[in-house]
Write a protein that holds these residues in place. Structure first.
Motif, PDB file in Angstrom:
ATOM      1  N   GLU A 117     -10.722   5.285  -5.327  1.00  0.00           N
ATOM      2  CA  GLU A 117     -10.919   4.981  -6.796  1.00  0.00           C
ATOM      3  C   GLU A 117     -10.768   3.575  -7.065  1.00  0.00           C
ATOM      4  O   GLU A 117     -11.390   2.851  -7.876  1.00  0.00           O
ATOM      5  CB  GLU A 117     -10.078   6.188  -7.501  1.00  0.00           C
ATOM      6  CG  GLU A 117      -9.986   5.670  -8.992  1.00  0.00           C
ATOM      7  CD  GLU A 117      -9.199   7.151  -9.562  1.00  0.00           C
ATOM      8  OE1 GLU A 117      -9.320   8.259  -9.058  1.00  0.00           O
ATOM      9  OE2 GLU A 117      -8.195   6.983 -10.166  1.00  0.00           O
ATOM     10  N   GLY A 118      -9.355   3.257  -7.020  1.00  0.00           N
ATOM     11  CA  GLY A 118      -8.856   1.827  -7.413  1.00  0.00           C
ATOM     12  C   GLY A 118      -7.417   1.801  -6.923  1.00  0.00           C
ATOM     13  O   GLY A 118      -6.571   2.640  -6.654  1.00  0.00           O
ATOM     14  N   PHE A 130      -4.766   1.241  -0.536  1.00  0.00           N
ATOM     15  CA  PHE A 130      -4.347   2.391   0.291  1.00  0.00           C
ATOM     16  C   PHE A 130      -3.070   2.106   0.988  1.00  0.00           C
ATOM     17  O   PHE A 130      -2.910   2.405   2.345  1.00  0.00           O
ATOM     18  CB  PHE A 130      -5.596   3.066   1.159  1.00  0.00           C
ATOM     19  CG  PHE A 130      -6.618   3.588   0.263  1.00  0.00           C
ATOM     20  CD1 PHE A 130      -6.257   4.979  -0.330  1.00  0.00           C
ATOM     21  CD2 PHE A 130      -7.638   3.180   0.192  1.00  0.00           C
ATOM     22  CE1 PHE A 130      -7.093   5.744  -0.834  1.00  0.00           C
ATOM     23  CE2 PHE A 130      -8.665   3.876  -0.469  1.00  0.00           C
ATOM     24  CZ  PHE A 130      -8.470   4.946  -0.928  1.00  0.00           C
ATOM     25  N   ASN A 155     -12.478   0.053  -2.500  1.00  0.00           N
ATOM     26  CA  ASN A 155     -12.068   0.935  -3.857  1.00  0.00           C
ATOM     27  C   ASN A 155     -13.540   0.397  -4.690  1.00  0.00           C
ATOM     28  O   ASN A 155     -14.278  -0.372  -4.372  1.00  0.00           O
ATOM     29  CB  ASN A 155     -11.011   0.553  -4.516  1.00  0.00           C
ATOM     30  CG  ASN A 155      -9.800   1.312  -3.997  1.00  0.00           C
ATOM     31  OD1 ASN A 155      -9.789   2.480  -3.934  1.00  0.00           O
ATOM     32  ND2 ASN A 155      -8.873   0.387  -3.384  1.00  0.00           N
TER      33      ASN A 155
HETATM   34  N1  URA Z   1      -5.915   5.184  -4.296  1.00  0.00           N
HETATM   35  C1  URA Z   1      -7.061   4.814  -4.199  1.00  0.00           C
HETATM   36  O1  URA Z   1      -8.206   5.262  -4.606  1.00  0.00           O
HETATM   37  N2  URA Z   1      -7.424   3.744  -3.857  1.00  0.00           N
HETATM   38  C2  URA Z   1      -6.366   3.000  -3.235  1.00  0.00           C
HETATM   39  O2  URA Z   1      -6.264   1.942  -2.933  1.00  0.00           O
HETATM   40  C3  URA Z   1      -4.720   3.354  -3.388  1.00  0.00           C
HETATM   41  C4  URA Z   1      -4.721   4.679  -4.179  1.00  0.00           C
END
Ligand code: URA
Length: 269
Positions: A117-118, A130, A155
């Motif tokens: 997602e981000g 992540f 992301n």
């Molecule tokens: N969740 C996500 O979707 N991306 C990340 O980089 C960290 C947590």
């Protein structure tokens, strides 16, 4: 050591209250709803030239996406693409308390592209996607499947959102040219979308993740015809809250692993 003054204690208590309520950044004196597009006020009188945008106003989603596409196209490697993302000023999230851009980590020659997602708070501090709790769980899942060394993780947006909210479709649209360029440069054998926000943005669907997960689609870029099989699965942050759903993700990961090993016969092959 001096005890903190009453004023300091009150200020700290107030900040703790706001932090617990999800407010982790201050970037304007007044709140601004950036999801609302404010059209420039039409000029009065005989003038026939209308400004494209009000002076000082941020670029529209379309303008920012055009600039993102131009910058992304200049990158011929994933390292250059990371630099292009860092130089890009058109994403509104940049001015919403993010410390830095967070583009990607993992194997730039890998056969598996993972799109989340981000970035969250931990990723914002470390500059890599992540790496927080959810990312660590994802790494453990990939390691168990023997896929970690093949993975290139990125992301849908490259700056953290205020309060870790879901990125808006507009923010995702502005960042999409960089994500698409990453696909074109990596040319993975398969793409895994983790979570509803990534699935909706890439698959261009409003369907919920429980409906889309586990199904193979094709992600094809309109410009250069590059394509890859793509599947969505549940987000590891969801698994931290609902561990009983791990079986569904494991099923998806085994399916992914079979495809990467070439055990899936493409229709028409
Ligand atoms: N969740 C996500 O979707 N991306 C990340 O980089 C960290 C947590």
């Amino acid at each position: 050591m001096n005890a903190p003054s009453l004023d300091m204690a009150a200020a700290e208590a107030l900040f703790a209250f706001w932090r617990d309520a999800g407010v982790d950044a201050c970037f304007e004196a007044e709140p601004v709803d950036r999801t609302v597009f404010v059209a420039p006020v039409a000029a009065k009188g005989p003038a026939t030239i209308t400004p494209l945008r009000a002076p000082g106003a941020p670029p529209s989603v379309d303008e920012a996406a055009v600039e993102a596409r131009r910058l992304a196209a200049t990158a011929t490697t994933l390292d250059e693409l990371a630099e292009a993302v860092a130089a890009f000023e058109g994403c509104p999230l940049r001015a919403m308390g993010a410390r830095q851009s967070v583009f990607a980590r993992g194997n730039p020659q890998g056969s598996l592209m993972i799109v989340g997602e981000g970035p969250g708070a931990e990723e914002d501090v470390r500059g890599q996607p992540f790496v927080g709790q959810a990312g660590q769980l994802l790494d453990r899942i990939l390691t168990a499947a023997g896929l970690l060394d093949e993975a290139f993780l990125t992301n849908t947006v490259f700056w953290k959102t205020p309060g870790n909210r879901t990125p808006t479709p507009q923010e995702q649209a502005v960042c999409a040219p960089f994500l698409e360029r990453a696909l074109a440069l990596l040319k993975p054998k398969a793409v895994l979308l983790v979570g509803a926000a990534a699935a909706k943005a890439v698959l261009k669907t409003d369907d919920g993740i429980m409906r889309t997960r586990g199904q193979w689609r094709e992600w094809r870029l309109s410009e250069d015809g590059i394509a890859a099989p793509v599947m969505a699965t549940l987000h590891p942050a969801f698994l931290l809250r609902q561990p009983q759903a791990k079986g569904l993700v494991w099923k998806d990961i085994l399916d992914l692993s079979a495809r990467l090993r070439g055990e899936v016969v493409e229709p028409g092959a």
